[in-house]
Motif scaffolding. Structure first.
Motif, mmCIF file in Angstrom:
data_model
loop_
_atom_site.group_PDB
_atom_site.id
_atom_site.type_symbol
_atom_site.label_atom_id
_atom_site.label_comp_id
_atom_site.label_asym_id
_atom_site.label_seq_id
_atom_site.Cartn_x
_atom_site.Cartn_y
_atom_site.Cartn_z
ATOM 1 N N ALA A 203 1.457 6.842 0.218
ATOM 2 C CA ALA A 203 1.253 5.736 -0.725
ATOM 3 C C ALA A 203 0.807 4.477 0.012
ATOM 4 O O ALA A 203 -0.172 3.822 -0.366
ATOM 5 C CB ALA A 203 2.538 5.460 -1.511
ATOM 6 N N ILE A 204 1.497 4.130 1.081
ATOM 7 C CA ILE A 204 1.197 2.910 1.833
ATOM 8 C C ILE A 204 -0.091 3.085 2.639
ATOM 9 O O ILE A 204 -0.821 2.124 2.888
ATOM 10 C CB ILE A 204 2.386 2.520 2.738
ATOM 11 C CG1 ILE A 204 3.623 2.267 1.874
ATOM 12 C CG2 ILE A 204 2.071 1.306 3.587
ATOM 13 C CD1 ILE A 204 3.450 1.268 0.744
ATOM 14 N N GLY A 205 -0.410 4.313 3.005
ATOM 15 C CA GLY A 205 -1.649 4.593 3.723
ATOM 16 C C GLY A 205 -2.906 4.221 2.948
ATOM 17 O O GLY A 205 -3.983 4.077 3.527
ATOM 18 N N LYS A 206 -2.788 4.036 1.638
ATOM 19 C CA LYS A 206 -3.932 3.627 0.809
ATOM 20 C C LYS A 206 -4.277 2.144 0.962
ATOM 21 O O LYS A 206 -5.355 1.715 0.570
ATOM 22 C CB LYS A 206 -3.628 3.871 -0.673
ATOM 23 C CG LYS A 206 -3.468 5.302 -1.076
ATOM 24 C CD LYS A 206 -3.138 5.343 -2.569
ATOM 25 C CE LYS A 206 -3.032 6.731 -3.113
ATOM 26 N NZ LYS A 206 -2.789 6.703 -4.575
ATOM 27 N N ILE A 207 -3.360 1.355 1.503
ATOM 28 C CA ILE A 207 -3.515 -0.104 1.532
ATOM 29 C C ILE A 207 -4.655 -0.528 2.448
ATOM 30 O O ILE A 207 -4.721 -0.120 3.611
ATOM 31 C CB ILE A 207 -2.196 -0.781 1.946
ATOM 32 C CG1 ILE A 207 -1.147 -0.569 0.867
ATOM 33 C CG2 ILE A 207 -2.398 -2.267 2.234
ATOM 34 C CD1 ILE A 207 0.225 -1.096 1.209
ATOM 35 N N LYS A 208 -5.519 -1.387 1.895
ATOM 36 C CA LYS A 208 -6.628 -1.961 2.661
ATOM 37 C C LYS A 208 -6.514 -3.478 2.771
ATOM 38 O O LYS A 208 -7.372 -4.124 3.361
ATOM 39 C CB LYS A 208 -7.951 -1.577 2.011
ATOM 40 C CG LYS A 208 -8.221 -0.092 2.065
ATOM 41 C CD LYS A 208 -9.537 0.267 1.437
ATOM 42 C CE LYS A 208 -9.730 1.772 1.508
ATOM 43 N NZ LYS A 208 -10.860 2.224 0.732
ATOM 44 N N PHE A 209 -5.475 -4.057 2.177
ATOM 45 C CA PHE A 209 -5.271 -5.506 2.255
ATOM 46 C C PHE A 209 -4.287 -5.818 3.384
ATOM 47 O O PHE A 209 -3.546 -4.931 3.834
ATOM 48 C CB PHE A 209 -4.798 -6.075 0.919
ATOM 49 C CG PHE A 209 -3.660 -5.323 0.269
ATOM 50 C CD1 PHE A 209 -2.337 -5.526 0.655
ATOM 51 C CD2 PHE A 209 -3.918 -4.420 -0.744
ATOM 52 C CE1 PHE A 209 -1.302 -4.838 0.049
ATOM 53 C CE2 PHE A 209 -2.883 -3.727 -1.367
ATOM 54 C CZ PHE A 209 -1.577 -3.930 -0.962
ATOM 55 N N PRO A 210 -4.272 -7.055 3.875
ATOM 56 C CA PRO A 210 -3.354 -7.426 4.957
ATOM 57 C C PRO A 210 -1.890 -7.313 4.544
ATOM 58 O O PRO A 210 -1.505 -7.738 3.456
ATOM 59 C CB PRO A 210 -3.714 -8.885 5.246
ATOM 60 C CG PRO A 210 -5.108 -9.054 4.737
ATOM 61 C CD PRO A 210 -5.200 -8.157 3.544
ATOM 62 N N MET A 211 -1.104 -6.735 5.435
ATOM 63 C CA MET A 211 0.343 -6.610 5.264
ATOM 64 C C MET A 211 0.991 -7.558 6.275
ATOM 65 O O MET A 211 1.036 -7.262 7.472
ATOM 66 C CB MET A 211 0.792 -5.172 5.510
ATOM 67 C CG MET A 211 0.154 -4.156 4.575
ATOM 68 S SD MET A 211 0.635 -2.456 4.986
ATOM 69 C CE MET A 211 2.352 -2.457 4.428
ATOM 70 N N ILE A 212 1.469 -8.703 5.784
ATOM 71 C CA ILE A 212 1.970 -9.766 6.653
ATOM 72 C C ILE A 212 3.435 -9.542 7.002
ATOM 73 O O ILE A 212 4.257 -9.264 6.129
ATOM 74 C CB ILE A 212 1.805 -11.143 5.973
ATOM 75 C CG1 ILE A 212 0.331 -11.411 5.669
ATOM 76 C CG2 ILE A 212 2.391 -12.249 6.845
ATOM 77 C CD1 ILE A 212 0.087 -12.683 4.864
ATOM 78 N N GLY A 213 3.747 -9.706 8.276
ATOM 79 C CA GLY A 213 5.123 -9.669 8.751
ATOM 80 C C GLY A 213 5.700 -11.075 8.775
ATOM 81 O O GLY A 213 5.085 -11.989 9.321
#
Length: 187
Positions: A88-98
């Motif tokens: 599911a998360i592997g689909k993400i193409k937007f920035p994932m901010i820490g």
């Protein structure tokens, strides 16, 4: 005090994006419409369903000139590990901010006091860096990307059409309202 119609506060962070670590700051959210979606933690239960839904709608947001940013208090390293291991998360193409130092969550007033986790909150920010929409739900209530898309379109419409407002359930192409004395008591 509500954050609606207030400018975003300065921040700097590292995000996982398209297989790389990148720097992101408040300046990146200016000059275009942005969605900042906070969630409690990586490797959890409701969060991946929301993020996958957002990933499935990402192209539609991009067509509207909207950049999406997801934020949790996990590190960018954790985001990478989650992206690499979850379909599911592997689909993400937007920035994932820490946001491990909690500064972004604090700036957006979405940090759970004493827990080090962000609440489930969504912020729509206009090109001037001003917050136009806020949605906050409890831990177990997931959000809908299609409803968020509708709200972004409404926010963009009223920004482009001063003097008009979008009524409940408004969708693109439907009639809007022009508030005036003539409408009082007629709706």
């Amino acid at each position: 005090m509500s954050l609606i119609n207030t400018p975003i506060k300065p921040f700097k962070a590292t995000a996982f994006h398209n297989g790389k670590f990148i720097d992101v700051s408040d300046a990146d959210l200016k000059g275009k419409w942005s969605v900042v979606m906070f969630y409690p933690a990586d490797f959890t239960f409701v969060c991946p369903t929301e993020l996958e839904d957002l990933a499935d709608h990402y192209e539609q947001f991009q067509k509207l000139g909207v950049e999406v940013y997801s934020v949790s208090t996990d590190t960018h390293f954790s985001h990478k590990a989650w992206h690499d291991t979850s379909p599911a998360i592997g689909k993400i193409k937007f920035p994932m901010i820490g946001d491990q130092n909690l500064s972004i969550s604090t700036n957006f007033e979405i940090l759970r006091e004493g827990q080090g986790l962000a609440d489930r909150g969504t912020f729509v920010i206009d090109p001037d860096g001003v917050i136009q929409l806020i949605e906050i739900t409890s831990e177990g209530v997931g959000r809908s990307a299609s409803e968020l898309l509708r709200k972004v379109k409404a926010a963009q419409y009223i920004a482009a059409h001063p003097g008009e407002v979008c009524p409940a359930k408004w969708t693109e192409g439907e009639k809007t309202l022009a508030p005036s004395l003539d409408l009082v008591g007629k709706i």
